[in-house]
Design an enzyme around this catalytic site. Structure first.
Site, PDB file in Angstrom:
ATOM      1  N   THR A 196       0.809  -1.212   0.000  1.00 52.96           N
ATOM      2  CA  THR A 196       0.000   0.000   0.000  1.00 52.96           C
ATOM      3  C   THR A 196       0.843   1.263   0.000  1.00 52.96           C
ATOM      4  OG1 THR A 196      -1.585   1.291   1.339  1.00 52.96           O
ATOM      5  CG2 THR A 196      -0.116  -0.163   2.524  1.00 52.96           C
ATOM      6  N   TYR A 251      -2.185   0.371   9.991  1.00 51.58           N
ATOM      7  CA  TYR A 251      -2.403  -0.313   8.713  1.00 51.58           C
ATOM      8  C   TYR A 251      -1.154  -0.233   7.844  1.00 51.58           C
ATOM      9  CZ  TYR A 251      -3.804  -0.868   3.856  1.00 51.58           C
ATOM     10  OH  TYR A 251      -3.858  -1.240   2.538  1.00 51.58           O
TER      11      TYR A 251
END
Length: 331
Positions: free
Chosen positions: A117, A141
């Site tokens: 990501t 995250y």
């Protein structure tokens, strides 16, 4: 030989499965179906319900189906949720990925594609970031994904495993053929939320933060069509199969749009003027992040085919209409 796709019943994973099937690959999907859908998996693929941390199950799948590659999507992806539940994200994204990598290494699988990501960069700004940009994740995250990248890097140095970690930006849109799309209830993706609001599935939507240091005060993101992203994964896999070395590559288009610009696109394409509420910032959201995708284009010949915000929005809206019909039939 077959490809094992973890999380293949989810949004991006189901598009990946269709991409592989369309290219004549044998596909096995491993998914708990906690957020994914059985119907989203291409019927040509073999669906196995289970957890990626079940090492015996993974070993059996590798042996039974002669798995030569793993494409790993399974995990949790909501930034604000990771801030409120960091240990849950480290468990689901990092610890379970470690177990999966270990099972893959033990089974002798040579290739691994990891769904990473842009959150590993943190608040990098609106200038396109390269893979060499300093990594500074601002949420559990992003950090959970970066730790998984580190594990892959170190495992590849110690074992006969090559990998590609694809750092992608904001994924949106749906399969142009209407076979799958973002279907999670309560999803937080901006284009998904705006499309639902335009079609009356939500009474209104929120814009989180209007005081960011951007032109209109809202966050800027690089939106990539999910079909282009699935294609990038397949090209990365083909590259590894030639014997090429491991790499990390960005997947984005190299230009950003603000939250308000995206909302205007949804209004323009749908022809609906819907209610938008202005709210405070959410924790963990950087002001702007845009990709430099040059490495992906150079190393595995990736060429985006749906790089147009209105086109992305149009595909998302078409999928929402399809879901609306699907739900009315099953109701």
């Amino acid at each position: 030989m077959a490809v094992l796709v973890t999380g293949g019943a989810g949004y991006i994973g189901s598009h990946m499965v269709w991409e592989l099937v369309d290219n004549g690959e044998e596909v096995v999907v491993l998914d708990r179906l906690s957020t994914g859908f059985e119907w989203a998996v291409a019927p040509e693929a073999t669906l196995v319900r289970g957890d990626i941390a079940d090492q015996d199950l993974v070993a059996n799948l590798v042996r039974e189906h002669k798995i030569d590659s793993v494409i790993h999507f399974a995990g949790s992806i909501i930034v604000p949720e990771s801030v409120s539940d960091p240990l849950g994200y480290y468990e689901n994204n990092t610890c379970k990925t470690r177990a999966l990598i270990e099972a893959v290494v033990r089974a002798g699988v040579p290739h691994f594609i990891f769904s990473s990501t842009a959150a590993v960069y943190g608040a990098a700004g609106s200038v396109p970031v390269s893979e060499d940009t300093v990594l500074n994740p601002e949420s559990p995250y992003g950090l959970s994904k970066l730790m998984s990248e580190w594990m892959l890097r170190d495992a590849s140095r110690a074992h006969a495993l090559t990998y590609s970690a694809l750092r992608y930006f904001n994924v949106a849109g749906a399969d142009p053929k209407g076979r799958t799309g973002q279907s999670t209830r309560g999803a937080t993706h901006l284009i998904k939320v705006a499309s639902e609001t335009a079609l009356g599935k939500r009474a209104s939507m929120n814009v989180f933060g209007t005081d960011y240091p951007t032109a209109d005060g809202t966050c800027i993101r690089d939106y990539i069509h999910v079909s282009d992203l699935a294609r990038a994964h397949y090209l990365a896999l083909k590259r590894l199969r030639t014997g090429a070395p491991s790499l990390v590559a960005n997947c984005g288009y190299g230009r950003g749009f603000s939250v308000l610009e995206v909302i205007e696109s949804v209004r323009r394409v749908s022809g609906v003027d819907f209610d938008v509420q202005l709210s405070d910032r959410r924790p963990g959201d950087p002001p702007a992040i845009v990709a430099n995708p040059a490495r992906a284009m150079k190393e595995f010949g990736w060429k985006p085919e749906r790089d147009d915000l209105d086109l992305i929005v149009g595909d998302a809206l078409a999928w929402e209409e399809a879901l609306k019909r699907k739900n009315s039939v099953s109701a």
